[in-house]
Design an enzyme around this catalytic site. Structure first.
Site, PDB file in Angstrom:
ATOM      1  N   ALA A 101      39.530  -9.813   2.861  1.00 23.81           N
ATOM      2  CA  ALA A 101      40.768  -9.067   3.163  1.00 23.81           C
ATOM      3  C   ALA A 101      40.380  -7.647   3.539  1.00 23.81           C
ATOM      4  CB  ALA A 101      41.698  -9.086   1.960  1.00 23.81           C
ATOM      5  N   VAL A 102      39.771  -7.521   4.723  1.00 21.43           N
ATOM      6  CA  VAL A 102      39.241  -6.219   5.159  1.00 21.43           C
ATOM      7  C   VAL A 102      40.118  -5.599   6.248  1.00 21.43           C
ATOM      8  CG1 VAL A 102      36.857  -6.742   4.507  1.00 21.43           C
ATOM      9  CG2 VAL A 102      37.672  -7.362   6.798  1.00 21.43           C
ATOM     10  N   ARG A 137      43.664  -6.076   9.147  1.00 23.56           N
ATOM     11  CA  ARG A 137      44.182  -6.992  10.168  1.00 23.56           C
ATOM     12  C   ARG A 137      44.058  -6.327  11.530  1.00 23.56           C
ATOM     13  NH1 ARG A 137      47.064 -11.210   8.209  1.00 23.56           N
ATOM     14  NH2 ARG A 137      48.475 -11.319   9.978  1.00 23.56           N
ATOM     15  N   HIS A 156      71.647   6.595 -17.769  1.00 23.01           N
ATOM     16  CA  HIS A 156      70.759   6.523 -18.936  1.00 23.01           C
ATOM     17  C   HIS A 156      71.095   5.267 -19.729  1.00 23.01           C
ATOM     18  CE1 HIS A 156      68.398   7.719 -22.391  1.00 23.01           C
ATOM     19  NE2 HIS A 156      69.447   7.415 -23.163  1.00 23.01           N
ATOM     20  N   ALA A 159      39.296  -3.805  -1.350  1.00 26.72           N
ATOM     21  CA  ALA A 159      40.274  -3.466  -2.399  1.00 26.72           C
ATOM     22  C   ALA A 159      41.476  -2.795  -1.750  1.00 26.72           C
ATOM     23  CB  ALA A 159      39.643  -2.553  -3.446  1.00 26.72           C
ATOM     24  N   GLY A 160      41.991  -3.432  -0.683  1.00 25.77           N
ATOM     25  CA  GLY A 160      43.209  -2.936  -0.027  1.00 25.77           C
ATOM     26  C   GLY A 160      44.403  -3.664  -0.624  1.00 25.77           C
TER      27      GLY A 160
HETATM   28  P1  FAD Z   1      53.947 -11.156  12.708  1.00 23.12           P
HETATM   29  O1  FAD Z   1      54.684 -11.299  11.448  1.00 23.12           O
HETATM   30  O2  FAD Z   1      52.479 -11.350  12.717  1.00 23.12           O
HETATM   31  O3  FAD Z   1      54.631 -12.186  13.728  1.00 23.12           O
HETATM   32  C1  FAD Z   1      54.169 -12.391  15.020  1.00 23.12           C
HETATM   33  C2  FAD Z   1      54.630 -13.768  15.466  1.00 23.12           C
HETATM   34  O4  FAD Z   1      54.342 -13.886  16.860  1.00 23.12           O
HETATM   35  C3  FAD Z   1      53.890 -14.927  14.788  1.00 23.12           C
HETATM   36  O5  FAD Z   1      54.806 -15.932  14.443  1.00 23.12           O
HETATM   37  C4  FAD Z   1      52.925 -15.431  15.873  1.00 23.12           C
HETATM   38  O6  FAD Z   1      52.652 -16.815  15.750  1.00 23.12           O
HETATM   39  C5  FAD Z   1      53.741 -15.154  17.118  1.00 23.12           C
HETATM   40  N1  FAD Z   1      52.966 -14.998  18.356  1.00 23.12           N
HETATM   41  C6  FAD Z   1      51.850 -14.244  18.565  1.00 23.12           C
HETATM   42  N2  FAD Z   1      51.490 -14.295  19.870  1.00 23.12           N
HETATM   43  C7  FAD Z   1      52.414 -15.096  20.473  1.00 23.12           C
HETATM   44  C8  FAD Z   1      52.592 -15.530  21.810  1.00 23.12           C
HETATM   45  N3  FAD Z   1      51.784 -15.132  22.803  1.00 23.12           N
HETATM   46  N4  FAD Z   1      53.624 -16.363  22.070  1.00 23.12           N
HETATM   47  C9  FAD Z   1      54.489 -16.778  21.092  1.00 23.12           C
HETATM   48  N5  FAD Z   1      54.364 -16.381  19.823  1.00 23.12           N
HETATM   49  C10 FAD Z   1      53.339 -15.555  19.526  1.00 23.12           C
HETATM   50  N6  FAD Z   1      54.423  -6.099   4.748  1.00 23.12           N
HETATM   51  C11 FAD Z   1      55.381  -5.513   3.991  1.00 23.12           C
HETATM   52  O7  FAD Z   1      56.118  -4.664   4.501  1.00 23.12           O
HETATM   53  N7  FAD Z   1      55.555  -5.852   2.681  1.00 23.12           N
HETATM   54  C12 FAD Z   1      54.778  -6.774   2.080  1.00 23.12           C
HETATM   55  O8  FAD Z   1      54.957  -7.057   0.887  1.00 23.12           O
HETATM   56  C13 FAD Z   1      53.764  -7.404   2.829  1.00 23.12           C
HETATM   57  N8  FAD Z   1      52.959  -8.336   2.264  1.00 23.12           N
HETATM   58  C14 FAD Z   1      52.013  -8.945   3.024  1.00 23.12           C
HETATM   59  C15 FAD Z   1      51.182  -9.874   2.415  1.00 23.12           C
HETATM   60  C16 FAD Z   1      50.190 -10.508   3.135  1.00 23.12           C
HETATM   61  C17 FAD Z   1      49.309 -11.529   2.460  1.00 23.12           C
HETATM   62  C18 FAD Z   1      50.038 -10.214   4.526  1.00 23.12           C
HETATM   63  C19 FAD Z   1      49.000 -10.907   5.344  1.00 23.12           C
HETATM   64  C20 FAD Z   1      50.859  -9.270   5.146  1.00 23.12           C
HETATM   65  C21 FAD Z   1      51.843  -8.625   4.405  1.00 23.12           C
HETATM   66  N9  FAD Z   1      52.664  -7.649   4.961  1.00 23.12           N
HETATM   67  C22 FAD Z   1      53.622  -7.035   4.197  1.00 23.12           C
HETATM   68  C23 FAD Z   1      52.545  -7.271   6.377  1.00 23.12           C
HETATM   69  C24 FAD Z   1      53.620  -7.992   7.216  1.00 23.12           C
HETATM   70  O9  FAD Z   1      53.485  -9.382   7.037  1.00 23.12           O
HETATM   71  C25 FAD Z   1      53.459  -7.620   8.673  1.00 23.12           C
HETATM   72  O10 FAD Z   1      53.502  -6.210   8.813  1.00 23.12           O
HETATM   73  C26 FAD Z   1      54.585  -8.213   9.502  1.00 23.12           C
HETATM   74  O11 FAD Z   1      54.613  -9.612   9.393  1.00 23.12           O
HETATM   75  C27 FAD Z   1      54.401  -7.845  10.975  1.00 23.12           C
HETATM   76  O12 FAD Z   1      55.480  -8.343  11.702  1.00 23.12           O
HETATM   77  P2  FAD Z   1      55.353  -8.653  13.259  1.00 23.12           P
HETATM   78  O13 FAD Z   1      56.661  -9.255  13.662  1.00 23.12           O
HETATM   79  O14 FAD Z   1      54.873  -7.464  13.980  1.00 23.12           O
HETATM   80  O15 FAD Z   1      54.193  -9.736  13.391  1.00 23.12           O
HETATM   81  P1  NAD Z   2      43.751  -2.901   4.010  1.00 24.22           P
HETATM   82  O1  NAD Z   2      43.505  -2.048   5.184  1.00 24.22           O
HETATM   83  O2  NAD Z   2      44.880  -2.595   3.105  1.00 24.22           O
HETATM   84  O3  NAD Z   2      42.449  -2.940   3.087  1.00 24.22           O
HETATM   85  C1  NAD Z   2      41.201  -3.374   3.559  1.00 24.22           C
HETATM   86  C2  NAD Z   2      40.119  -2.785   2.670  1.00 24.22           C
HETATM   87  O4  NAD Z   2      38.896  -3.423   2.982  1.00 24.22           O
HETATM   88  C3  NAD Z   2      39.924  -1.288   2.879  1.00 24.22           C
HETATM   89  O5  NAD Z   2      39.983  -0.632   1.634  1.00 24.22           O
HETATM   90  C4  NAD Z   2      38.538  -1.210   3.511  1.00 24.22           C
HETATM   91  O6  NAD Z   2      37.834  -0.042   3.159  1.00 24.22           O
HETATM   92  C5  NAD Z   2      37.860  -2.449   2.963  1.00 24.22           C
HETATM   93  N1  NAD Z   2      36.753  -2.961   3.778  1.00 24.22           N
HETATM   94  C6  NAD Z   2      36.676  -3.034   5.123  1.00 24.22           C
HETATM   95  N2  NAD Z   2      35.495  -3.611   5.489  1.00 24.22           N
HETATM   96  C7  NAD Z   2      34.825  -3.907   4.334  1.00 24.22           C
HETATM   97  C8  NAD Z   2      33.584  -4.522   4.040  1.00 24.22           C
HETATM   98  N3  NAD Z   2      32.765  -4.952   5.012  1.00 24.22           N
HETATM   99  N4  NAD Z   2      33.210  -4.672   2.750  1.00 24.22           N
HETATM  100  C9  NAD Z   2      34.033  -4.239   1.737  1.00 24.22           C
HETATM  101  N5  NAD Z   2      35.226  -3.640   1.970  1.00 24.22           N
HETATM  102  C10 NAD Z   2      35.623  -3.495   3.246  1.00 24.22           C
HETATM  103  O7  NAD Z   2      43.852  -4.393   4.591  1.00 24.22           O
HETATM  104  P2  NAD Z   2      44.335  -5.755   3.930  1.00 24.22           P
HETATM  105  O8  NAD Z   2      44.334  -5.673   2.460  1.00 24.22           O
HETATM  106  O9  NAD Z   2      43.549  -6.803   4.626  1.00 24.22           O
HETATM  107  O10 NAD Z   2      45.826  -5.842   4.419  1.00 24.22           O
HETATM  108  C11 NAD Z   2      46.140  -5.734   5.817  1.00 24.22           C
HETATM  109  C12 NAD Z   2      47.451  -5.064   6.010  1.00 24.22           C
HETATM  110  O11 NAD Z   2      48.507  -5.948   5.658  1.00 24.22           O
HETATM  111  C13 NAD Z   2      47.683  -3.852   5.105  1.00 24.22           C
HETATM  112  O12 NAD Z   2      47.098  -2.698   5.632  1.00 24.22           O
HETATM  113  C14 NAD Z   2      49.162  -3.748   5.104  1.00 24.22           C
HETATM  114  O13 NAD Z   2      49.554  -3.049   6.256  1.00 24.22           O
HETATM  115  C15 NAD Z   2      49.609  -5.194   5.179  1.00 24.22           C
HETATM  116  N6  NAD Z   2      50.009  -5.660   3.829  1.00 24.22           N
HETATM  117  C16 NAD Z   2      51.018  -4.997   3.194  1.00 24.22           C
HETATM  118  C17 NAD Z   2      51.393  -5.384   1.924  1.00 24.22           C
HETATM  119  C18 NAD Z   2      52.477  -4.625   1.219  1.00 24.22           C
HETATM  120  O14 NAD Z   2      53.189  -3.894   1.886  1.00 24.22           O
HETATM  121  N7  NAD Z   2      52.644  -4.781  -0.092  1.00 24.22           N
HETATM  122  C19 NAD Z   2      50.745  -6.438   1.288  1.00 24.22           C
HETATM  123  C20 NAD Z   2      49.702  -7.071   1.950  1.00 24.22           C
HETATM  124  C21 NAD Z   2      49.351  -6.674   3.235  1.00 24.22           C
END
Ligand code: FAD
Ligand code: NAD
Length: 479
Positions: free
Chosen positions: A281-282, A284, A456, A194-195
């Site tokens: 979704a536990v 990343r 307002h 429930a993250g």
């Molecule tokens: P990434 O976005 O993971 O990009 C890394 C890139 O590097 C990728 O394209 C990968 O293919 C590439 N790569 C990796 N290794 C290599 C290599 N050796 N050579 C060449 N390329 C490589 N964050 C928010 O702030 N707001 C949100 O609303 C939000 N929503 C999210 C929803 C979901 C479902 C998920 C999964 C994540 C969300 N996040 C959100 C988190 C956000 O996506 C990440 O924090 C962000 O993308 C991280 O950016 P980054 O550039 O570090 O890495």
């Molecule tokens: P999260 O860390 O937000 O939540 C994961 C949850 O899974 C935690 O509450 C944890 O206690 C639970 N968990 C772990 N192992 C478990 C198990 N075996 N059984 C049941 N519950 C378990 O991670 P996420 O939801 O995977 O998202 C990853 C990251 O991506 C977030 O931490 C955030 O940084 C980023 N993200 C951000 C946004 C946003 O900014 N709106 C949206 C999506 C993702």
């Protein structure tokens, strides 16, 4: 050696592409290597955020909210629609168009900034004879080449954590990418965690009619948020129909006859449930597979993250790392700021990242947003504080919108009045948090916020009234 750059960025996600564009703006000859393959088999820049994260999830959240409101909000306005349906092909197709628009937009920005873009996997080899850092590129066609730069920025991002007893098969047991492109609304969706992802994507499919059961291992709901905010959110998610089970640890997941049979354990023992799809979704983990030659000198911590100092420097001459691959919250905007700051440090300028004012937003309904410390953290740190809060139920605009749910809570230092944290749940709080971050960045006090005129009737009046309430002088509620 085919080419020599001032800066090579490995990873074209939010952290990497911000670093590259800022470096190019500062006159540095810049290259980016990115391996992400789009649906058309071509390179899709923008990383997790643009392809399978922030943007596509918000597209589906907005579409599903429109649908849900037809039955659950519009009737209160005297508007009714019969037989509303979702065309899932258009629903998912709209999201894909948005993704393409933005990934293509990054490619255009690279062109406009004269950034050289390589499609493939980059590996940091180490120092070369020219005194630069050599990087090997393995193209997606398998071809190898080596390029070199004075500075290399590692921005390889993160990938979903896989549970050993619930491995992703991308059909029944899915990750975030899978949950963004289901071809039918599952009758029963199980969500592990429930993250942020579990709540956002669980909401999408619940609003379209799926029965959603969320298993969360921890006993507290949204433990990182302020407890008052988490309480309101939990109640609202209950009304939406998200069945959240706390203290519930998944122990087994087996795909049998096109269903997923789950066993979880809580304080009452073992329980079995059956779902049609399971979203895991536990959390990343930092992704560094194949990124570093053995003798590159770059070190990883116990969680596999690249070790950096407060300036995102790895300790290896000319090698930096940013974004999800390093310590700190895994948020796109945290990566943006680190990427830009590193480019500025490389160019001899004063880069800046304030980790204390990074806003968090969860784009559920109601939205949740916060910046700074929670009451629990302040108690643990022994910092004296005072609290003001204000409910959206007393905000005219929220009532007019029929979205008068939640509150704004402001925490200020008991003696100096400096704002230490602001926590919100309710309509539009993803936008309202920005002014609080500005106030905190400028080291503002609750009194400062209380003296700033807010239009307002707007939702922002809840921030103003919460600031007044810190000093027990809110106008539209008893203090
Ligand atoms: P990434 O976005 O993971 O990009 C890394 C890139 O590097 C990728 O394209 C990968 O293919 C590439 N790569 C990796 N290794 C290599 C290599 N050796 N050579 C060449 N390329 C490589 N964050 C928010 O702030 N707001 C949100 O609303 C939000 N929503 C999210 C929803 C979901 C479902 C998920 C999964 C994540 C969300 N996040 C959100 C988190 C956000 O996506 C990440 O924090 C962000 O993308 C991280 O950016 P980054 O550039 O570090 O890495
Ligand atoms: P999260 O860390 O937000 O939540 C994961 C949850 O899974 C935690 O509450 C944890 O206690 C639970 N968990 C772990 N192992 C478990 C198990 N075996 N059984 C049941 N519950 C378990 O991670 P996420 O939801 O995977 O998202 C990853 C990251 O991506 C977030 O931490 C955030 O940084 C980023 N993200 C951000 C946004 C946003 O900014 N709106 C949206 C999506 C993702």
């Amino acid at each position: 050696m085919s080419d020599k750059f001032d800066v090579i960025v490995i990873g074209g996600g939010p952290a990497g592409y911000h670093a590259a564009i800022r470096a190019a703006q500062l006159g540095l000859k810049t290259a980016v290597i990115d391996a992400f393959v789009g649906k058309d088999g071509k390179q899709a820049l923008g990383g997790t955020c643009l392809n399978v994260g922030c943007i596509p999830s918000k597209a589906l959240l907005d579409s599903s909210k429109q649908f849900y409101n037809l039955a659950h909000n519009l009737p209160a306005h005297g508007i009714s629609v019969e037989n509303a349906k979702v065309d899932l092909k258009t629903f998912i197709g709209r999201k894909e168009k948005i993704v393409k628009q933005f990934t293509g937009g990054v490619a255009q920005l690279f062109k406009a900034n004269k950034i050289t873009s390589y499609f493939g996997t980059g590996k940091l080899l180490g120092r070369d004879k020219s005194g630069g850092n050599a990087v090997e590129i393995t193209g997606n066609d398998g071809e190898k080449q080596t390029i070199s730069a004075t500075n290399v920025i590692l921005a390889s991002g993160s990938v979903p954590i896989e549970l050993p007893f619930a491995k992703f098969d991308n059909k029944f047991i899915i990750d975030n990418a899978g949950a963004l492109e289901l071809d039918a609304v599952p009758k029963r969706l199980g969500v592990i965690g429930a993250g942020v992802i579990g709540l956002e994507l669980g909401s999408v499919w619940r609003r379209l009619g799926a029965e959603v059961t969320v298993l969360e291992a921890l006993p507290d709901f949204l433990g990182t948020a302020d407890a008052d905010i988490a309480k309101v959110a939990s109640k609202e998610f209950g009304k939406l129909g998200l069945n959240i089970k706390l203290g519930a640890k998944l122990t087994k997941a087996e795909v049998k006859k096109s269903e997923v049979q789950l066993t979880y354990n809580d304080k009452d023992g073992d329980h079995d449930i059956v779902v049609d799809k399971l979203l895991v979704a536990v959390g990343r983990r930092a992704y560094t597979d194949g990124l570093l030659a053995e003798d590159s000198g770059v070190k990883l911590d116990e969680r596999g993250r690249i070790i950096v100092d407060e300036h995102c420097h790895t300790g290896v001459d000319g090698v930096w790392a940013v974004g999800d691959a390093v310590r700190g919250p895994m948020l796109a905007h945290k990566g943006f700021e680190e990427g830009m700051a590193v480019a500025e440090w490389i160019a001899g300028k004063a880069g800046h990242v304030n980790y204390d004012t990074i806003p968090w937003v969860i784009y559920t309904e109601p939205e949740i947003a916060w910046a700074g410390k929670t009451e629990k953290q302040l108690k643990e740190e022994g910092i004296p504080y005072k609290v003001g809060s204000f409910p959206f139920a007393a905000i005219g605009r929220a009532v007019a919108m029929n979205e008068a749910i939640g509150q704004v809570k402001m925490i200020a230092h008991a003696e100096t009045d400096r704002i230490l944290g602001v926590h919100m749940v309710g309509p539009g709080v993803s936008e309202l948090i920005a002014e609080c971050v500005v106030a905190m960045e400028f080291k503002g006090s609750a009194e400062d916020m209380a003296r700033i005129i807010h239009a307002h009737p707007t939702l922002s009046e809840a921030v103003h009234e919460a600031a007044l309430s810190v000093d027990k002088r809110a106008i539209h509620k008893g203090n």
